[in-house]
Design a protein around this motif. Structure first.
Motif, PDB file in Angstrom:
ATOM      1  N   ILE A   7       1.288   7.928  -6.245  1.00 31.28           N
ATOM      2  CA  ILE A   7      -0.140   8.790  -6.256  1.00 31.28           C
ATOM      3  C   ILE A   7       0.580  10.277  -5.749  1.00 31.28           C
ATOM      4  CG2 ILE A   7      -2.212   9.469  -5.594  1.00 31.28           C
ATOM      5  CD1 ILE A   7      -2.915   6.525  -5.040  1.00 31.28           C
ATOM      6  N   LEU A   8       1.289  10.375  -4.503  1.00 31.99           N
ATOM      7  CA  LEU A   8       1.670  11.435  -4.181  1.00 31.99           C
ATOM      8  C   LEU A   8       2.649  12.222  -5.061  1.00 31.99           C
ATOM      9  CD1 LEU A   8       2.559  11.294  -0.236  1.00 31.99           C
ATOM     10  CD2 LEU A   8       1.244  13.193  -1.394  1.00 31.99           C
ATOM     11  N   GLN A   9       3.352  11.409  -5.683  1.00 32.03           N
ATOM     12  CA  GLN A   9       4.498  11.927  -6.613  1.00 32.03           C
ATOM     13  C   GLN A   9       3.712  12.354  -7.779  1.00 32.03           C
ATOM     14  OE1 GLN A   9       7.062   8.443  -6.934  1.00 32.03           O
ATOM     15  NE2 GLN A   9       8.914   9.580  -5.848  1.00 32.03           N
ATOM     16  N   LEU A  36       0.662  -1.260   0.149  1.00 28.55           N
ATOM     17  CA  LEU A  36      -0.001   0.067   0.084  1.00 28.55           C
ATOM     18  C   LEU A  36       0.803   1.227  -0.098  1.00 28.55           C
ATOM     19  CD1 LEU A  36      -2.816   1.406  -0.205  1.00 28.55           C
ATOM     20  CD2 LEU A  36      -3.130   0.862   2.435  1.00 28.55           C
ATOM     21  N   PRO A  37       1.952   1.535   1.044  1.00 29.74           N
ATOM     22  CA  PRO A  37       2.683   2.639   0.710  1.00 29.74           C
ATOM     23  C   PRO A  37       3.259   3.099  -0.628  1.00 29.74           C
ATOM     24  CG  PRO A  37       3.834   0.911   2.372  1.00 29.74           C
ATOM     25  CD  PRO A  37       2.484   0.516   1.859  1.00 29.74           C
ATOM     26  N   GLY A  38       3.932   1.977  -1.099  1.00 32.80           N
ATOM     27  CA  GLY A  38       4.488   2.210  -2.335  1.00 32.80           C
ATOM     28  C   GLY A  38       3.467   2.856  -3.347  1.00 32.80           C
ATOM     29  N   VAL A  39       2.040   2.395  -3.273  1.00 33.41           N
ATOM     30  CA  VAL A  39       1.153   2.861  -4.329  1.00 33.41           C
ATOM     31  C   VAL A  39       0.753   4.303  -3.612  1.00 33.41           C
ATOM     32  CG1 VAL A  39      -1.271   2.546  -4.682  1.00 33.41           C
ATOM     33  CG2 VAL A  39       0.128   0.563  -4.716  1.00 33.41           C
ATOM     34  N   ILE A  40       0.866   4.482  -2.499  1.00 32.29           N
ATOM     35  CA  ILE A  40       0.325   5.881  -2.197  1.00 32.29           C
ATOM     36  C   ILE A  40       1.302   6.836  -2.333  1.00 32.29           C
ATOM     37  CG2 ILE A  40       0.166   7.491   0.078  1.00 32.29           C
ATOM     38  CD1 ILE A  40      -1.053   4.974   1.431  1.00 32.29           C
ATOM     39  N   ILE A  97      -5.351  -0.084  -7.442  1.00 27.81           N
ATOM     40  CA  ILE A  97      -4.685   1.181  -7.850  1.00 27.81           C
ATOM     41  C   ILE A  97      -3.467   0.679  -8.622  1.00 27.81           C
ATOM     42  CG2 ILE A  97      -3.853   3.071  -6.713  1.00 27.81           C
ATOM     43  CD1 ILE A  97      -5.390   2.447  -4.340  1.00 27.81           C
ATOM     44  N   LYS A  98      -2.889  -0.276  -8.096  1.00 25.45           N
ATOM     45  CA  LYS A  98      -1.430  -0.740  -8.725  1.00 25.45           C
ATOM     46  C   LYS A  98      -1.731  -1.015 -10.056  1.00 25.45           C
ATOM     47  CE  LYS A  98       2.812  -1.808  -8.892  1.00 25.45           C
ATOM     48  NZ  LYS A  98       3.829  -0.942  -8.836  1.00 25.45           N
ATOM     49  N   ASP A 144      10.255   3.181  -2.627  1.00 28.82           N
ATOM     50  CA  ASP A 144       8.920   3.002  -3.311  1.00 28.82           C
ATOM     51  C   ASP A 144       9.340   2.807  -4.760  1.00 28.82           C
ATOM     52  OD1 ASP A 144       6.926   3.868  -5.008  1.00 28.82           O
ATOM     53  OD2 ASP A 144       7.512   6.003  -5.023  1.00 28.82           O
ATOM     54  N   SER A 145      10.288   3.531  -5.335  1.00 29.85           N
ATOM     55  CA  SER A 145      10.539   3.533  -6.850  1.00 29.85           C
ATOM     56  C   SER A 145      11.022   2.168  -7.189  1.00 29.85           C
ATOM     57  CB  SER A 145      11.559   4.381  -7.279  1.00 29.85           C
ATOM     58  OG  SER A 145      12.996   3.990  -6.831  1.00 29.85           O
TER      59      SER A 145
END
Lengths: 477, 477, 477
Positions: free
Chosen positions: B267-269, B260-264, B433-434, B474-475
């Protein structure tokens, strides 16, 4: 300074200009393999031999000279001869002065000589910088980059510059040098390749004895007994049923034996009122191989789990269940559901699963790479807190399992109780004693003792401490 | 030059002549244990003490002198006193000039002081070469060669020669020195032994909350409900049935929370149009403990597997099956074989097995020694590609499992859906989302952003980057 | 001497005074990320750029100058530009003389250029001390302290002092430098981040082929055949039954393929009468990826175990058992207990469990951190002795499993034997040949050959030995 600075530089510099010359004394298999590898890494090799003419089989590109001539050609001399023949080096004392002498020798058995070969060599040639290296890898391993097991090269020596140069050579050969400090470490390094799981011997014999004993015990109860009264042939139980009695017992007992020495040590310390007295050797050794004991126990637990999970696949079990169903169906009798049995049955299974789960966790944290990641506090937490929790769960598992059997009349055969009853003795006693030890009053004294306090303080001798390792382990686990 | 060259040599040289003298300030337990160990390794020890007369309990062979006299005897001084008492060293500024001062102190809690003890010491005595060492191992560990956990000694200092000498000492004691660079690392090194699984706290609390919530949820649906209508006593379900509902749910949810955090972050980026803006702290922390989240999830999955495999051994299950068979046999009714059910049943089991298998693979690759063997590209492949595949398989497993239940009328109890339905919410949303994020159009922008492109490029401040670690993770994952 | 001593000291000293200046050529993403990280670690950064004015996006606190000016500011220059643009450095030959030039470049594909970028750079600027570093970690990884996978920085270079300084920098950045020796290692280091499990390719393709072949084989026997005669729909077998036929076969075959090359190599050596002749490449490559072959086999074995343990949970199985019971109950026929079947059934299960247990042991010892703990002798013991025992147990497991089926009429379908029969071919032949090879007479010759003896001794060329690695592996495993 010139000398040492050259000592620092050329090694690596030349290795790029691909011209550093290394001299190898001895044309045996290892010497040849080493030369080969170094030639591949662009070193130029000079062999030193008693009679250079007669040497055959040497890799192309390697020159063969007399010891004296060869030694003059390079300032790194690798000694690929047996310790017995070191004497000839005395004549070379002059030419070897200030040079780097790499001792790669191994012995035939552990502690064969009073001092290590490398130290012996250093006494023989005080002028030379002796470095111990390469003895831990086999002639073959030299060429193999594929196996992890043999890339490590332990290096030790008293001259740090010389050691550095040898470590550079090791790296250039694609191996991993591990600096082990001064020549004092040579003895350990020379013994290393001769060991065969030294710490595993005790756990192995212990478990062997346990297995044999309980094997015969179970054979008597589960095969001979039914055969004697009723003439039933249950030999097929040898394949699964009986191992699945032995393994859990072995696992539980060994796990208890992991924590028993710690308890004994604590009692000893309380009795003596000091931590500065060494323990009897048997206790020391026991303590040092607790990790191995635990892992063997884990192995048995793992087997127990597998043996248990296959139960419903077994022909015997399916046949029994089927027949029971059929007979009941024909008899039209009803068999009401007993919540108690369900409770007992489910909870002993659940306890077993949780115990096994924690046990596996302990096993994982004992992996070198994992235990290197955790600090001392975390290690203590896992190994002692979780460890005891595991012991408690597994003991409870066995007890509740028993819980059902106690009711069955078949529990006593020829006055022999079921095996698991015997298996419970050690774990229970360990837990009871431990429980007493952590009673505040006793625990306080123990803690003070372990912080250095002594009931009767007297100066302590060095010798007494040589084996303190035990105490420390004990105080942690 | 003379000075530095002696700085390079004597340490190791003497250690062979077994005469190097080391001075220890402080006669506490740790000082004594250290002295003991060094005496065993042929160092000669001089204790520095306020009142040399009163010191007792010191190991034989160790002299006790005043601080001043002791300091003169050796050029390595080990400081075994608490930071609070460092002040007395000011009087020794002269004699300590140019000497190696080893700070082994620890604090009582993390970040107790603004600067690390070692840095504080370096300010106190600018003339001395301060080296931080030995603080990560316990007084006991010093004597134990058996445990991996405590052989590592972190060493840091600004004078590389001084650091080298201390590392030589460490090696001679049979421990493994790890060079941590300059004194800047001292703070981290001093905090290290005080930590207790810092990265595991969040995963632990998260799973605790999950378990408690779903425990009560299942108790209501599976125990209270049947008791309310029908007065059936199903308390025995507490042992296995209910845990075996909770564990898979916890495993699946935690696994989803790993991604989940990676996805969030992505989105933020996208929203900010730059990677050069730091994330909120909660997101950062979440990202940094994803590995631990995953491992906890694996633990639950492992328990779920065991709990599932023991099903056929359970008394309750056997009893049910038997009775069903009997009743059917008596009723002489026929129960035709349904291929659909077989398909559903087999495939949800198969999906579960494959998911668990990949999950175990992920766990193994997260072992330090394994992940050190793989390069960045391989690590990404395993952790992100295989990771998502695992998530997909496990989600599908749960869905297909549900597939059967949806048909059964018992799915709603007191308007509460089965627990697994709730468990599916997070994983499904993460996957959706992913999926959107990897649509070419969106993916292209994201990639450009992560390669440094900014929608509105402005000079970025240093502070903003201090927490970029999150982005990088994340990346990759 | 002044020069080298400054070479030795300031790096670490300054890093404490937080003022060491590092120069970075190139303002790309990696250069920026690196600068950022170094600024956080209190380095001061100077960027070198073609047109300093146009450079944007640079972290605060970093100055941007022309290449020439920037190079003058520091004696460590990090080169963050692509190899294609190295030429501009020629103009800077003068200012770069004696400075440390860190090559962090990577290529797009393995062995893209004849010589490594770092070596190319060294030829370009003979005056500078070229050090290869940082290329193995990604721009992101630079900021992340959380992942193990990317903390390792491989460093190599010909000037040891220069290398030491770069390693100090690496440590200060909180990363772990690994000294890989001279620039010769640069090529390997540059290829490293481009690899994607190179040793796993062969095992992967092998197992893919095996699976596909046996998949269709089983589909024909277990789905098409029953459909053809009897029109039974057994498609649901695709989910579990058929995979559970394929996996054990794949596992056993792959395990046998781990030991086949060793056997072939031994035969070759006996035939040639020497160990000093290289093997054909295919055999070499095969030998080098035996560990991976074994691990893939273990994976299949693990899946096989899971698929087997879930059998009693399957709807299909339960339905079959129930119906069989019912029909029998209605028919009131009796089905006597057969001890033979019980024996066969139990023993093939037991053999399987023991084989799997040993297999897991092998897998654990192949973990890098574990295999680093064992010496060569122990490694050989585990991998060859235990390895063959595993192979024997697993083969026996399959045979005894067959033992029952042979009796059943259904064994031949469309003249196709059961799959497991085919699976037995390779393992059995390996075991037979191995058995012949360890017959005293043959073993003696083999041993002598491997100790260097040759039937017809001739000088051996270097080239011939380049691939000897194979022999060594063979002689060990």
């Amino acid at each position: 300074m010139e000398k040492t600075s050259t000592g620092a530089f050329p090694s690596t510099m030349n290795s790029s200009e691909k011209q550093e010359t290394v001299c190898i004394f001895g044309t045996g298999d290892f010497g040849r393999s080493l030369a080969l590898r170094m030639l591949q890494c662009d070193y130029s090799i000079v062999f030193g031999s008693r009679n250079p003419q007669k040497s055959s089989l040497l890799p192309n590109g390697a020159a063969v000279l007399s010891y004296l001539e060869a030694a003059q050609k390079s300032d790194i001399i690798i000694l690929a001869v047996h310790r017995e023949h070191y004497d000839f080096l005395k004549e070379l004392t002059e030419v070897l002065k200030g040079k780097i002498l790499v001792d790669i020798s191994n012995n035939l058995k552990i502690d064969q000589y009073p001092e290590s070969n490398a130290e012996y060599l250093a006494q023989l040639l005080p002028g030379a910088h002796v470095v111990k290296a390469f003895n831990t890898i086999s002639a073959w391993a030299l060429q193999s980059g594929a196996l992890d097991a043999n890339r490590q090269v332990f290096v030790c020596g008293n001259d740090s510059k010389a050691k550095q140069r040898v470590m550079d050579v090791v790296r250039t050969l694609g191996l991993t040098p591990l600096d082990q400090g001064s020549l004092l470490a040579a003895k350990e390094i020379e013994n290393y390749p001769l060991q065969l799981f030294p710490m595993w011997k005790l756990p192995f014999y212990l478990s062997a004895i346990l297995c044999v004993f309980f094997f015969f015990y179970c054979v008597i109860r589960d095969i001979l007994y039914p055969y004697a009264n009723g003439n039933k042939d249950s030999t097929f139980r040898l394949a699964i049923s009986i191992p699945n009695r032995i393994f859990p017992i072995a696992a539980l007992t060994l796990l208890a034996l992991v924590y028993l020495p710690g308890v004994i040590a604590a009692i000893l310390q309380l009795y003596r009122g000091t931590k500065y007295r060494r323990f009897p050797d048997w206790l020391d050794h026991w303590m040092l191989c607790r990790k191995q004991l635990g892992l063997v126990a884990l192995g048995f637990a793992f087997l127990h789990v597998l043996y248990t999970l296959v139960i419903p696949i077994r022909y015997y079990v399916r046949w029994t269940l089927k027949n029971r169903t059929i007979t009941q169906a024909l008899a039209k009798t009803d068999d009401p559901f007993s919540t108690t049995t369900a409770w007992l049955n489910d909870s002993y299974i659940a306890l077993g699963i949780l115990g096994f789960f924690l046990f596996v966790l302990l096993g994982i944290t004992s992996l070198p790479s994992v235990s290197n990641m955790v600090n001392w506090r975390e290690f203590r937490f896992v190994q002692s807190k979780l460890g005891y929790l595991t012991l408690i769960l597994c003991t409870a598992h066995t007890m509740v399992y028993g819980g059902k059997k106690f009711l069955s009349p078949s529990s006593l055969r020829w006055y022999l109780p079921s095996a698991y009853v015997i298996a419970l003795i050690i774990p229970c006693s360990v837990l009871v004693i431990k429980f007493i030890l952590i009673l505040p009053c006793i625990d306080k004294t123990l803690t003070r003792i372990r912080q250095g306090w002594e009931r009767t303080s007297k100066p302590t001798s060095n010798g007494q401490h040589l084996k303190q390792s035990s105490i420390c382990l004990d105080s942690q686990l």
